[in-house]
Write a protein that holds these residues in place. Sequence first.
Motif, mmCIF file in Angstrom:
data_model
loop_
_atom_site.group_PDB
_atom_site.id
_atom_site.type_symbol
_atom_site.label_atom_id
_atom_site.label_comp_id
_atom_site.label_asym_id
_atom_site.label_seq_id
_atom_site.Cartn_x
_atom_site.Cartn_y
_atom_site.Cartn_z
ATOM 1 N N GLY A 24 0.806 -1.215 0.000
ATOM 2 C CA GLY A 24 0.000 0.000 0.000
ATOM 3 C C GLY A 24 0.838 1.264 0.000
ATOM 4 O O GLY A 24 0.314 2.365 -0.177
ATOM 5 N N PHE A 25 2.145 1.130 0.227
ATOM 6 C CA PHE A 25 3.112 2.230 0.172
ATOM 7 C C PHE A 25 2.819 3.345 1.180
ATOM 8 O O PHE A 25 3.227 4.487 0.984
ATOM 9 N N SER A 26 2.130 3.014 2.270
ATOM 10 C CA SER A 26 1.915 4.034 3.300
ATOM 11 C C SER A 26 3.227 4.439 3.957
ATOM 12 O O SER A 26 3.325 5.509 4.561
ATOM 13 N N TRP A 27 4.251 3.600 3.823
ATOM 14 C CA TRP A 27 5.562 3.895 4.396
ATOM 15 C C TRP A 27 6.258 5.063 3.699
ATOM 16 O O TRP A 27 7.268 5.578 4.192
ATOM 17 N N LEU A 28 5.740 5.510 2.555
ATOM 18 C CA LEU A 28 6.364 6.633 1.853
ATOM 19 C C LEU A 28 6.414 7.890 2.721
ATOM 20 O O LEU A 28 7.300 8.731 2.559
ATOM 21 N N ARG A 29 5.440 8.016 3.652
ATOM 22 C CA ARG A 29 5.424 9.219 4.489
ATOM 23 C C ARG A 29 6.616 9.283 5.431
ATOM 24 O O ARG A 29 6.906 10.342 6.006
ATOM 25 N N ARG A 74 -2.593 2.408 -2.025
ATOM 26 C CA ARG A 74 -1.457 2.679 -2.913
ATOM 27 C C ARG A 74 -1.731 3.915 -3.777
ATOM 28 O O ARG A 74 -0.853 4.763 -3.970
ATOM 29 N N ILE A 75 -2.946 4.028 -4.291
ATOM 30 C CA ILE A 75 -3.302 5.212 -5.086
ATOM 31 C C ILE A 75 -3.125 6.474 -4.251
ATOM 32 O O ILE A 75 -2.514 7.459 -4.694
ATOM 33 N N LEU A 76 -3.661 6.457 -3.031
ATOM 34 C CA LEU A 76 -3.556 7.628 -2.158
ATOM 35 C C LEU A 76 -2.103 7.936 -1.822
ATOM 36 O O LEU A 76 -1.692 9.104 -1.802
ATOM 37 N N SER A 77 -1.313 6.907 -1.560
ATOM 38 C CA SER A 77 0.093 7.116 -1.184
ATOM 39 C C SER A 77 0.896 7.673 -2.352
ATOM 40 O O SER A 77 1.685 8.613 -2.188
ATOM 41 N N TRP A 78 0.715 7.109 -3.539
ATOM 42 C CA TRP A 78 1.482 7.582 -4.690
ATOM 43 C C TRP A 78 1.100 9.014 -5.061
ATOM 44 O O TRP A 78 1.966 9.818 -5.412
ATOM 45 N N LEU A 79 -0.184 9.336 -4.989
ATOM 46 C CA LEU A 79 -0.601 10.701 -5.319
ATOM 47 C C LEU A 79 -0.121 11.695 -4.265
ATOM 48 O O LEU A 79 0.303 12.808 -4.595
ATOM 49 N N ALA A 80 -0.176 11.294 -2.994
ATOM 50 C CA ALA A 80 0.256 12.199 -1.922
ATOM 51 C C ALA A 80 1.752 12.470 -1.977
ATOM 52 O O ALA A 80 2.216 13.529 -1.541
ATOM 53 N N VAL A 97 4.793 4.725 -13.833
ATOM 54 C CA VAL A 97 4.026 5.034 -12.617
ATOM 55 C C VAL A 97 2.604 5.445 -12.981
ATOM 56 O O VAL A 97 1.623 4.981 -12.374
ATOM 57 N N MET A 98 2.457 6.312 -13.975
ATOM 58 C CA MET A 98 1.126 6.772 -14.362
ATOM 59 C C MET A 98 0.284 5.626 -14.918
ATOM 60 O O MET A 98 -0.930 5.561 -14.678
ATOM 61 N N ALA A 99 0.919 4.719 -15.653
ATOM 62 C CA ALA A 99 0.182 3.575 -16.194
ATOM 63 C C ALA A 99 -0.309 2.667 -15.071
ATOM 64 O O ALA A 99 -1.435 2.149 -15.115
ATOM 65 N N ARG A 100 0.535 2.466 -14.062
ATOM 66 C CA ARG A 100 0.113 1.624 -12.941
ATOM 67 C C ARG A 100 -1.013 2.295 -12.155
ATOM 68 O O ARG A 100 -1.962 1.638 -11.722
ATOM 69 N N LEU A 101 -0.920 3.606 -11.967
ATOM 70 C CA LEU A 101 -1.999 4.329 -11.296
ATOM 71 C C LEU A 101 -3.314 4.171 -12.057
ATOM 72 O O LEU A 101 -4.371 3.916 -11.460
#
Length: 491
Positions: A24-29, A74-80, A97-101
């Motif tokens: 989910g990539f929440s760790w990006l923060r 993941r969508i929220l994390s990548w956009l944020a 990245v945009m294609a995966r989104l």
Amino acid sequence: VTLLGRSPLECHDAPAAWQKALHGFSWLRNVPYDSDEETSARARVETRALVLQWMVRGRKLAGAASDGEVVARRILSWLAHSDLLLEDADQRFYDAVMARLAADIRQLDTTWTSLNDEGRIMALVARVTAGLCCTDGAELRVSSERGLHRELERQLTSDGGHVSRSPKMMLALLLDLVPLKHLYAAEHLTMPTALAEAMTRMSTFIAQLRLGDGTLVRLGGGAHDHYDDVAPFGRVERFAPEGSVLFSTSGFGRLAAGATVVVADTGSAATSGAALAFEMSDGLERLVTSAGLDSERSITHSDVRHSTLIFDRGGSLTRRQGEPTLDAPSVAELMVADDGSTTLDATQAGYYGLGVAHRRTLTLDADGATLKGVDTLRPLAGVQVVDALHYAIHFQLDEQVVVTRLGDASSVDLTLASGVSWQFRAEGARLSLETCVLAGPRPKTTLQIVVRGRWPEERALTWQFVRQFTRRDDAGGASFAQKASKKPLSA
């Protein structure tokens, strides 16, 4: 999870929650990309390398990567964190990245309705966010706004609570909605009135379920140990009791006076895992808490994890008999007396095969120095009552509380880390001190006061918490003055 030289994507034996957080990539923060130039540059390179590795693996990733809630996160994390991922990125990486989104957004188009309540709202928030962030996203945004409004109307109660009755879930939903408000403003758009009003109701509700330290109560399975997540709704340093209130529909009551805050669960047994349990704080310190629940355990009817009355499930009394009936009504009332004290009176009517109802009254005096409680059992009309019942009333204490036995068997002294002292007394009953474990990322062992009784000989037990020392604020800072408060218990 120990990597041992492996890529995080190779840790297939990691716990499910860890896998969901990874994909989910929440760790990006937590990536320090806004630090000094050298640290930021290294963080960008390493993060993009891991994202690229993740995208290359594609369909070979573990099942958690395609879970609907994980896709939405993941969508929220990548956009944020699009600046971390895409700023000055080469065109091939940007396009990937945009294609995966786009693929993830399309997946939610058809799968969001199959998710649980929390997942449905998260998915719709992700779709609205994508509509706001992406070029030509107006159609996606508008359709998702309508869906989000319908879901909030379905899931939120009239007083701002959630049908799950989980404060932890309420906070998670609100934290997903808060960035939307800022995103609308950034795009020079007005947030739909229905969404803004829903957020206001939720914020008001959450604020009333916070104790004096700013954290949420653990009733209903929460295990919050930090106030970071509630910071957007008022800094802890400025948090103060906001008065007493009863949320009749959601099933929570709050008493507040002076520096004391009490929050109680008054909900029906059909949704409550903590029937008539309460938590209590003095200033910024917790006094009475809930053990909470591990993520692997169900929150349904787990009263032993909360500060409330439970029946002895040993001997001939089965677990099913000792739980509230699912259709048993709960009744609660909030009353203010002429002397300024406030009473929360709640009844949980009915237990499997027992023929009794549990009533609890909590009375907080005008200055917050005394909390008096009465737990009463009464027979239900037209129901066969079990001849003899053993029960125990639990008061689970925060791990910072130091407990000292006094000269008699019915009272103990409770000292908070600040030096403030409370005394607990049980009228005509012996109490015991037992250990319990507070659930959370790092479980902690603490003490609980347990007062036991037997039905029908002891139909009511009276107890109270009395503050022995109070804070006095002066120019030199906080100090403590002893208070003569040896108040006798009254009927």
